[in-house]
Motif scaffolding. Sequence first.
Motif, PDB file in Angstrom:
ATOM      1  N   LEU A 116       0.581  -0.889  -0.020  1.00 40.93           N
ATOM      2  CA  LEU A 116       0.097   0.182  -0.318  1.00 40.93           C
ATOM      3  C   LEU A 116       1.469   1.195  -0.031  1.00 40.93           C
ATOM      4  CD1 LEU A 116      -2.760  -0.849   2.423  1.00 40.93           C
ATOM      5  CD2 LEU A 116      -2.635  -0.601  -0.117  1.00 40.93           C
ATOM      6  N   CYS A 117       1.613   1.080   0.978  1.00 45.13           N
ATOM      7  CA  CYS A 117       2.754   2.212   0.921  1.00 45.13           C
ATOM      8  C   CYS A 117       3.353   2.702  -0.523  1.00 45.13           C
ATOM      9  CB  CYS A 117       3.552   2.217   2.673  1.00 45.13           C
ATOM     10  SG  CYS A 117       2.915   2.147   3.970  1.00 45.13           S
ATOM     11  N   ARG A 118       4.120   1.365  -1.099  1.00 40.61           N
ATOM     12  CA  ARG A 118       4.947   1.532  -2.013  1.00 40.61           C
ATOM     13  C   ARG A 118       3.818   2.412  -2.870  1.00 40.61           C
ATOM     14  NH1 ARG A 118       8.604  -3.370  -3.158  1.00 40.61           N
ATOM     15  NH2 ARG A 118       9.296  -3.556  -0.818  1.00 40.61           N
ATOM     16  N   GLN A 119       2.756   2.207  -3.967  1.00 40.50           N
ATOM     17  CA  GLN A 119       1.949   2.153  -3.886  1.00 40.50           C
ATOM     18  C   GLN A 119       1.745   4.013  -4.241  1.00 40.50           C
ATOM     19  OE1 GLN A 119      -0.088   1.307  -7.233  1.00 40.50           O
ATOM     20  NE2 GLN A 119      -0.129   2.759  -7.733  1.00 40.50           N
ATOM     21  N   SER A 120       1.300   4.212  -2.723  1.00 41.62           N
ATOM     22  CA  SER A 120       0.776   6.038  -2.038  1.00 41.62           C
ATOM     23  C   SER A 120       1.826   6.811  -3.136  1.00 41.62           C
ATOM     24  CB  SER A 120       0.935   5.740  -0.859  1.00 41.62           C
ATOM     25  OG  SER A 120      -0.187   5.172  -0.642  1.00 41.62           O
ATOM     26  N   ILE A 121       3.374   5.589  -2.581  1.00 34.76           N
ATOM     27  CA  ILE A 121       5.064   6.499  -3.265  1.00 34.76           C
ATOM     28  C   ILE A 121       4.975   7.021  -4.589  1.00 34.76           C
ATOM     29  CG2 ILE A 121       7.696   6.668  -2.926  1.00 34.76           C
ATOM     30  CD1 ILE A 121       6.991   4.990  -0.036  1.00 34.76           C
ATOM     31  N   SER A 122       4.380   5.912  -5.484  1.00 37.18           N
ATOM     32  CA  SER A 122       4.452   6.179  -6.729  1.00 37.18           C
ATOM     33  C   SER A 122       3.797   7.223  -7.244  1.00 37.18           C
ATOM     34  CB  SER A 122       3.869   4.580  -7.382  1.00 37.18           C
ATOM     35  OG  SER A 122       2.557   4.503  -7.820  1.00 37.18           O
ATOM     36  N   LYS A 127       2.088  12.220  -9.346  1.00 40.16           N
ATOM     37  CA  LYS A 127       1.755  13.446  -9.226  1.00 40.16           C
ATOM     38  C   LYS A 127       2.598  15.135  -9.665  1.00 40.16           C
ATOM     39  CE  LYS A 127      -0.294  17.161  -7.072  1.00 40.16           C
ATOM     40  NZ  LYS A 127      -0.147  18.198  -5.735  1.00 40.16           N
ATOM     41  N   PHE A 128       3.529  14.493  -9.120  1.00 44.21           N
ATOM     42  CA  PHE A 128       5.050  15.250  -9.636  1.00 44.21           C
ATOM     43  C   PHE A 128       6.335  15.231 -10.637  1.00 44.21           C
ATOM     44  CE2 PHE A 128       3.656  16.195  -4.943  1.00 44.21           C
ATOM     45  CZ  PHE A 128       3.516  17.223  -4.574  1.00 44.21           C
ATOM     46  N   ASN A 129       5.958  14.155 -11.314  1.00 44.76           N
ATOM     47  CA  ASN A 129       7.075  14.095 -12.056  1.00 44.76           C
ATOM     48  C   ASN A 129       7.799  13.573 -12.173  1.00 44.76           C
ATOM     49  OD1 ASN A 129       7.397  12.765 -14.827  1.00 44.76           O
ATOM     50  ND2 ASN A 129       7.144  14.648 -15.863  1.00 44.76           N
ATOM     51  N   ALA A 130       7.951  13.301 -10.841  1.00 52.68           N
ATOM     52  CA  ALA A 130       9.536  13.314 -10.265  1.00 52.68           C
ATOM     53  C   ALA A 130      10.038  12.502  -9.033  1.00 52.68           C
ATOM     54  CB  ALA A 130      10.220  14.548  -9.036  1.00 52.68           C
ATOM     55  N   PRO A 131      11.407  11.912  -8.968  1.00 50.64           N
ATOM     56  CA  PRO A 131      11.243  10.501  -8.216  1.00 50.64           C
ATOM     57  C   PRO A 131      11.362  11.238  -7.061  1.00 50.64           C
ATOM     58  CG  PRO A 131      13.582  10.970  -9.721  1.00 50.64           C
ATOM     59  CD  PRO A 131      12.316  11.959  -9.858  1.00 50.64           C
ATOM     60  N   ILE A 132      11.472  10.132  -5.683  1.00 48.49           N
ATOM     61  CA  ILE A 132      11.407  10.088  -4.683  1.00 48.49           C
ATOM     62  C   ILE A 132      12.125   9.249  -3.525  1.00 48.49           C
ATOM     63  CG2 ILE A 132      10.588  10.312  -2.134  1.00 48.49           C
ATOM     64  CD1 ILE A 132       7.975  10.527  -3.387  1.00 48.49           C
ATOM     65  N   GLU A 133      13.665   9.710  -3.791  1.00 52.87           N
ATOM     66  CA  GLU A 133      14.994   9.065  -3.474  1.00 52.87           C
ATOM     67  C   GLU A 133      14.499   8.269  -1.627  1.00 52.87           C
ATOM     68  OE1 GLU A 133      19.253   9.153  -1.034  1.00 52.87           O
ATOM     69  OE2 GLU A 133      18.533  10.935  -2.365  1.00 52.87           O
ATOM     70  N   SER A 148      14.269   6.092  -7.309  1.00 57.38           N
ATOM     71  CA  SER A 148      12.481   6.308  -6.993  1.00 57.38           C
ATOM     72  C   SER A 148      11.922   4.819  -6.910  1.00 57.38           C
ATOM     73  CB  SER A 148      12.701   6.141  -8.608  1.00 57.38           C
ATOM     74  OG  SER A 148      11.125   6.021  -9.044  1.00 57.38           O
ATOM     75  N   ILE A 149      10.928   4.945  -6.149  1.00 61.86           N
ATOM     76  CA  ILE A 149       9.873   3.729  -5.708  1.00 61.86           C
ATOM     77  C   ILE A 149      10.298   2.794  -6.913  1.00 61.86           C
ATOM     78  CG2 ILE A 149       7.148   4.721  -7.065  1.00 61.86           C
ATOM     79  CD1 ILE A 149       7.747   2.733  -3.797  1.00 61.86           C
ATOM     80  N   GLN A 150      10.170   3.235  -8.415  1.00 57.73           N
ATOM     81  CA  GLN A 150      10.512   2.211  -9.654  1.00 57.73           C
ATOM     82  C   GLN A 150      10.812   1.257  -8.798  1.00 57.73           C
ATOM     83  OE1 GLN A 150       8.765   2.456 -13.047  1.00 57.73           O
ATOM     84  NE2 GLN A 150       9.419   0.202 -12.620  1.00 57.73           N
TER      85      GLN A 150
END
Length: 162
Positions: A116-122, A127-133, A148-150
């Motif tokens: 669930l958290c992985r999908q939320s991070i994605s 939304k921001f079209n940018a990765p989150i470390e 990235s969540i990828q």
Amino acid sequence: MEENRKIISTSSLEIVPVEKLDAVRLNLLQLASNATDLAYAPYSNFRVGAAVILEDGQTFWANNQENICFPVGVCAERILLGYTHANFPDLKPEILVITAKKSDNSASATVTPCGLCRQSISEYERKFNAPIEILMNRPDGTLLRANSIQDLLPYQFEDLNK
């Protein structure tokens, strides 16, 4: 008739020693660790803390909150990202640090975000079209780093009508 084809995805996580962290990431690790100590986890005895820095430099932290009715509990990552987005909807989350430990043990435990958290991070990356470390603390004095969540969720649920 077309023959079967394979889709191959590769991802990698980097192992980063705590002593190699810069001041920003070290501060986030400390905030997440402090948040872990405040988690409400009387049922699983598994405490999780998370900290995030937004693009403007603001930092926030949260922890998991359990409920006797297990599906009602909420993970630290989703509380944190939900709060920051609700209050700062135009500020991109840049770095997310996650820590965990068992309630009966002061040592860290390795944890990665649940599905669930992985999908939320994605969703926030989209939304921001940018990765989150994403940095995930480990008990051996290192962290796992996903760029990235990828790296953790290569096949994300997306709008299939696009």
